[in-house]
Scaffold this active site. Structure first.
Site, PDB file in Angstrom:
ATOM      1  N   SER A  52     -11.158  10.300   0.696  1.00  0.00           N
ATOM      2  CA  SER A  52     -11.283   8.971   1.300  1.00  0.00           C
ATOM      3  C   SER A  52     -12.515   8.915   2.204  1.00  0.00           C
ATOM      4  O   SER A  52     -13.011   9.939   2.685  1.00  0.00           O
ATOM      5  CB  SER A  52     -10.032   8.618   2.101  1.00  0.00           C
ATOM      6  OG  SER A  52      -8.907   8.489   1.266  1.00  0.00           O
ATOM      7  N   SER A  64      -6.238  -3.503   2.128  1.00  0.00           N
ATOM      8  CA  SER A  64      -6.648  -3.186   0.755  1.00  0.00           C
ATOM      9  C   SER A  64      -7.103  -4.408  -0.040  1.00  0.00           C
ATOM     10  O   SER A  64      -6.984  -4.452  -1.261  1.00  0.00           O
ATOM     11  CB  SER A  64      -5.511  -2.480   0.005  1.00  0.00           C
ATOM     12  OG  SER A  64      -5.307  -1.196   0.531  1.00  0.00           O
ATOM     13  N   GLU A  98       0.822  -1.210   0.000  1.00  0.00           N
ATOM     14  CA  GLU A  98       0.000   0.000   0.000  1.00  0.00           C
ATOM     15  C   GLU A  98       0.862   1.268   0.000  1.00  0.00           C
ATOM     16  O   GLU A  98       0.429   2.327   0.451  1.00  0.00           O
ATOM     17  CB  GLU A  98      -0.942  -0.026   1.196  1.00  0.00           C
ATOM     18  CG  GLU A  98      -1.906  -1.204   1.160  1.00  0.00           C
ATOM     19  CD  GLU A  98      -2.784  -1.286   2.395  1.00  0.00           C
ATOM     20  OE1 GLU A  98      -3.741  -0.509   2.490  1.00  0.00           O
ATOM     21  OE2 GLU A  98      -2.511  -2.128   3.264  1.00  0.00           O
TER      22      GLU A  98
END
EC number: 6.3.2.4
Length: 351
Positions: free
Chosen positions: A321, A186, A16
């Site tokens: 986000s 993720s 990530e």
């Protein structure tokens, strides 16, 4: 007024890495804009994929370009930090995934005896390991889907053990089910399986990422999220919902524009939204989290059940986000949210 030096730590040795850069760019922008610019001075530090800490000068280059640096002339000395580290008054780690939000960096920052944003070692490590997390949730009385914990040695064992393991998973969970590495974020390494052949392949794939694996029962449900902010007396944001057309919320769906859609606030009965907010705070407290966390739930509309899925102690933090957007809808703009997180870090350190 003397400005506080905020050490923005980003990059890291995980899959990530690029997501971390994106989050850090938004935080840097918030810190260098008014009114935060009157209170804080930005000192960015970039951890390359090789594990080396780089100076604010190099870190600023990465922030400006938004691109990771893959090759460095010098080999990293992982026991030596840039000289500017000694000037940091408060750390803002924005490292996603292993070697970043799993308690390792938090332990290092704790040893530095400088305040830092986010959970400490316990909350970070338990929040990262899905098996440990679910054990804590169970102890706290939080309803969740059924699951089976598996080790790599069970998957990569002899021909007698592996079939028995698959038999156990089928009998306890049935199909469909989800196979996940316990310590990745993720949706990396996650597979949805419907047959024995898919289960065997998914277990082998997950074992290549982590020595601890979790297999969860599939459920037909809406995916709901809630943001938590605070220390000993945390508060919950309005809840949001993620919808998508893919088979499940995998890596490609998460990070491909247009593949998923968010609704903030989620269209839920008030009683359900309140229940989710209460359980988000309960999960946050159960893991002894601090600062921030995003808590994910399944809402089974047909039965009215609310099942906790997982907690993310360092969620994606770009201006768009889910975590900051839920707070924007709750009345806290992004720059103010960054300021509050720094103040929470200072308050926790003082206590």
């Amino acid at each position: 007024m003397t400005k506080l030096n905020v050490g923005l730590l980003f990059g890291g040795c995980s899959g990530e890495h690029e997501v971390s850069i994106s989050s850090a760019r938004s935080i840097a922008q918030a810190l260098t804009a008014e009114p935060n610019a009157q209170k804080y001075k930005l000192l960015p530090f970039y951890i390359g994929k090789d594990g080396g800490w780089r100076s604010p000068e190099i870190a600023q280059q990465v922030l400006s370009s938004g691109t990771a640096i893959s090759v460095f002339e010098e080999k990293p000395n992982r026991w030596q930090f840039p000289a500017e580290v000694s000037a940091v008054d408060v750390w803002f780690p924005m490292l996603h995934g292993p070697n970043g939000e799993d308690g390792t960096v938090q332990g290092l920052l704790k040893l530095m005896q400088v305040p830092f944003v986010g959970s400490e070692v316990l909350g970070s490590s338990a929040g990262m390991d899905k098996i440990a997390m679910k054990m804590v949730f169970a102890q706290a009385g939080l309803p969740q889907v059924n699951y089976v914990a598996v080790t790599r040695s069970q998957v990569w064992s002899n021909a007698c053990v592996f079939p028995k393991l698959c038999d156990e998973i089928e009998s306890q969970l049935g199909y469909p089910c989800f196979v996940k590495p316990a310590n990745l974020g993720s949706s990396v390494g996650i597979s949805k399986v419907r047959t024995r052949a898919e289960l065997e392949a998914a277990l082998d794939n997950a074992a290549s990422y982590d020595r601890r694996i979790i297999v969860e029962a599939g459920v037909v449900a809406r995916e709901i999220e809630c943001a938590v902010l605070g220390n000993e007396q945390p508060k919950a944001s309005v809840v949001g919902e993620i919808t998508f057309q893919s088979d499940f919320y995998d890596y490609e769906t998460k990070y491909t524009v247009g593949e998923a859609e968010w609704f903030i606030p989620a269209d839920l009965p008030p009683s359900v939204a309140s229940e989710i907010q209460e359980r988000a705070i309960q999960a946050f407290m159960a893991l002894d989290c601090a600062g921030l966390a995003r808590v994910d739930f399944f809402y089974v509309e047909s039965t009215g059940e609310v099942l906790i899925n997982e907690i993310n102690t360092l969620p994606g933090f770009t201006a768009t986000s889910m975590y900051p957007q839920m707070w924007v809808t709750s009345g806290i703009p992004y720059p103010e949210l960054v300021d509050q997180l720094i103040q929470l870090a200072l308050a926790r350190h003082t206590k």
